[in-house]
Design an enzyme around this catalytic site. Sequence first.
Site, short mmCIF file in Angstrom:
data_model
loop_
_atom_site.label_atom_id
_atom_site.label_comp_id
_atom_site.label_asym_id
_atom_site.label_seq_id
_atom_site.Cartn_x
_atom_site.Cartn_y
_atom_site.Cartn_z
N ASP A 74 0.80 -1.23 0.00
CA ASP A 74 0.00 0.00 0.00
C ASP A 74 0.83 1.28 0.00
OD1 ASP A 74 0.65 -0.71 2.82
OD2 ASP A 74 -0.45 1.13 3.26
N ASP A 77 5.54 0.25 3.36
CA ASP A 77 5.76 -1.00 4.09
C ASP A 77 5.60 -2.19 3.15
OD1 ASP A 77 3.05 -1.10 3.62
OD2 ASP A 77 2.46 -0.68 5.68
N GLU A 462 5.76 9.71 3.39
CA GLU A 462 5.43 8.37 2.88
C GLU A 462 4.50 8.46 1.67
OE1 GLU A 462 4.21 3.96 4.58
OE2 GLU A 462 3.65 5.72 5.76
#
Length: 484
Positions: A74, A77, A462
Amino acid sequence: MASPFFFVFLFSSLLKGNVDANPNYREALSKSLLFFQGQRSGRLPRGQQLSWRASSGLSDGSSAHVDLTGGYYDAGDNVKFNFPMAFTTTMLSWSALEYGKRMGPELQNARVNIRWATDYLLKCARATPGKLYVGVGDPNVDHKCWERPEDMDTPRTVYSVSPSNPGSDVAAETAAALAAASMVFRKVDSKYSRLLLATAKDVMQFAIQYRGAYSDSLSSSVCPFYCSYSGYKDELMWGASWLLRATNNPYYANFIKSLGGGDQPDIFSWDNKYAGAYVLLSRRALLNKDSNYEPYKQAAENFICQILPDSPSSSTQYTQGGLMYKLPQSNLQYVTSITFLLTTYAKYMKATKYTFNCGSSVIVPNALLSLSKRQVDYILGDNPIRMSYMVGFGSNFPKRIHHRASSLPSHSLHSKSLGCNGGFQSFYTQNPNPNILTGAIVGGPNQNDGYPDQRDDYSHSEPATYINAAFVGPLAYFASGRAN
């Protein structure tokens, strides 16, 4: 809130409908799609352009004796969360359906990205009768490690929903993704399209028949990461809206009507789908002149009036530099998703020479497009610190993104496993990431238009698949340079 001067400047430009071309939107479109190659799980194909990635997660599903390889990680990670992955797929599909004719050769790349997800989602829906698999990888353990997906040694736990442990939200979103994708492939691979649609119908029926939130069924395995905070009614409306568009079956129209009115949000995201459903259904009111969908058109316009600055009902904050600011964590996900809806509604308005009112202000399509363009241009570098928030686009972009594979040595250069903790040496360094995740859009700046570019500042640094997926449509719109 932004300064009064900013509102005067922005709103006057919106009313004038200034839509000039500045950044290279076509390059940005190409890179926004290339990004998905860096998120791939499973066995990578020969045509893999981001060559610093290698195959990973090849035993996914084995603990449940099923094949759940493929799909996307996603964000930064190594977990496959199907709830946001399905939303990503729905938005990529909507982009291809709405803007495919403007994409040129990138349409094929969009289809490849969609199919990488739908091949996986089909496995999740069809592997075990009466069960929908909704994720692979223990997020609590994964997040304690900083390792490449190719080295994963954390538990690849498999998660599912079933009649006794329902998940109407994740099931209806999966149905939306499969139904939307079925239309993308209808003319280019009819057999695959039929499989997608048949599966979408089955998964939607499961969502309708067995009501419940997947957060309640799976608790700490999906919360707080991707809790369904808005409940599941919005996904039921969204999923049924996509199946209605794919089938024209009155069953779905009646089901949507039976749900009654939804909330009036001022946000659109992987969690809250109401605004997306309203815009999707308003298409039938505007383009098909179907008065049954007038309430959804009104709801879509109420949403837009909450977004436009200086609208009497505006509830949206803007930074001094002109960026929509919704929430501190990964704000650009809301910016790209809302921008998609503004651009798409403006497209419907232009096609029907339609205007509407926010209070006493008459809203023309170019008012929406000017605001959309302002958001797109800001993300691509037209902002106070001249920072492109798309990695690899422009000369100044985020160099230390919160992304395991990007921040660690490529498997091709360092084949020995780094282990769970071995990568933290790279995590804490100030060195730029060795692998450029081209096209990735990060969480974005803070409310003061600042961006520290720190790897540990995950709420800003991120990237995520759903930030990019919603950006594809607006990029295609502005790349085409056409007026409608």
